[in-house]
Design a protein around this motif. Sequence first.
Motif, PDB file in Angstrom:
ATOM      1  N   ARG A 277       0.776  -1.149   0.066  1.00 31.51           N
ATOM      2  CA  ARG A 277       0.198  -0.138  -0.110  1.00 31.51           C
ATOM      3  C   ARG A 277       0.797   1.197   0.067  1.00 31.51           C
ATOM      4  NH1 ARG A 277      -5.580  -0.287   2.182  1.00 31.51           N
ATOM      5  NH2 ARG A 277      -5.495   1.971   2.544  1.00 31.51           N
TER       6      ARG A 277
ATOM      7  N   GLU B  15      -0.815   7.012   2.702  1.00 32.20           N
ATOM      8  CA  GLU B  15      -1.927   7.370   2.749  1.00 32.20           C
ATOM      9  C   GLU B  15      -2.049   8.260   3.718  1.00 32.20           C
ATOM     10  OE1 GLU B  15      -5.665   5.235   0.973  1.00 32.20           O
ATOM     11  OE2 GLU B  15      -4.010   3.658   1.961  1.00 32.20           O
TER      12      GLU B  15
ATOM     13  N   PHE C 204      -5.297  10.018   6.466  1.00 31.01           N
ATOM     14  CA  PHE C 204      -6.773   9.553   6.863  1.00 31.01           C
ATOM     15  C   PHE C 204      -7.085  10.909   7.963  1.00 31.01           C
ATOM     16  CE2 PHE C 204      -5.213   5.658   5.393  1.00 31.01           C
ATOM     17  CZ  PHE C 204      -6.207   5.158   4.881  1.00 31.01           C
TER      18      PHE C 204
ATOM     19  N   THR D 136     -12.835   3.848   7.159  1.00 27.29           N
ATOM     20  CA  THR D 136     -11.377   3.175   7.577  1.00 27.29           C
ATOM     21  C   THR D 136     -10.993   3.419   8.935  1.00 27.29           C
ATOM     22  OG1 THR D 136     -10.622   3.351   5.318  1.00 27.29           O
ATOM     23  CG2 THR D 136      -8.874   2.900   6.689  1.00 27.29           C
TER      24      THR D 136
ATOM     25  N   PRO E 215     -10.054   8.750   3.970  1.00 24.96           N
ATOM     26  CA  PRO E 215      -8.844   9.032   3.197  1.00 24.96           C
ATOM     27  C   PRO E 215      -8.892  10.548   2.633  1.00 24.96           C
ATOM     28  CG  PRO E 215      -9.711   7.367   1.952  1.00 24.96           C
ATOM     29  CD  PRO E 215     -10.855   7.278   2.873  1.00 24.96           C
TER      30      PRO E 215
ATOM     31  N   ASP F  57      -6.832  13.981   0.646  1.00 26.19           N
ATOM     32  CA  ASP F  57      -5.613  14.176   0.130  1.00 26.19           C
ATOM     33  C   ASP F  57      -4.425  15.177   0.817  1.00 26.19           C
ATOM     34  OD1 ASP F  57      -6.519  13.002  -2.377  1.00 26.19           O
ATOM     35  OD2 ASP F  57      -7.813  14.761  -2.841  1.00 26.19           O
TER      36      ASP F  57
ATOM     37  N   SER G 175      -1.119   9.706   8.928  1.00 24.94           N
ATOM     38  CA  SER G 175      -0.339   9.392   7.939  1.00 24.94           C
ATOM     39  C   SER G 175       0.025   8.186   7.924  1.00 24.94           C
ATOM     40  CB  SER G 175       0.761  10.488   7.313  1.00 24.94           C
ATOM     41  OG  SER G 175       1.211   9.919   6.332  1.00 24.94           O
TER      42      SER G 175
ATOM     43  N   THR H  60       4.317   4.072   3.360  1.00 28.46           N
ATOM     44  CA  THR H  60       3.965   2.747   2.235  1.00 28.46           C
ATOM     45  C   THR H  60       4.596   1.616   3.254  1.00 28.46           C
ATOM     46  OG1 THR H  60       4.534   4.047   0.589  1.00 28.46           O
ATOM     47  CG2 THR H  60       5.032   1.733   0.278  1.00 28.46           C
TER      48      THR H  60
END
Length: 144
Positions: free
Chosen positions: A8, A11, A13, A51, A69, A71, A84, A87
């Motif tokens: 993943r 991201e 959130f 989530t 999520p 941006d 945050s 990866t």
Amino acid sequence: MGFRVTARGAELFSGLVAPRVEPGAESSGSEWMRFLRDRVREKRIGVDEVTTVYVSDPHGTVNAVVGVPVDSPADVAVGDVFVSIPTGVFAVFVPTGTLSDPIEDVWAQVDECVASGAIFRAYKEEVEVVTNSGEVELFVSIVL
């Protein structure tokens, strides 16, 4: 019991915090977490999935951020927090129908995989996605 391994990307959130929780079926299926998921749906009308991101601090305490999520930090709603996740590599679990509760089903699969040595949890961020229709997908951080 089956899972797939995936990467993943990082991201961000935004949502509400459930402090000091133990990742698993008991906390995730609790009335408290259901309440938070419902509140996020009320705040973010039209969102299809909520989530829950389980994040541990340096002392081993796990907090959950129940949200959606976003941006950038500029997209975080007033009163919400954001987290945050970097990866990472995850084992992905979906309900098999073995148990009637899909949340309990995915967490039971994780416990079984850990006990059998099929996966080694990294105990980093873990991501649980629950759709409005009740579908569940659980991403458990693993060590390869």
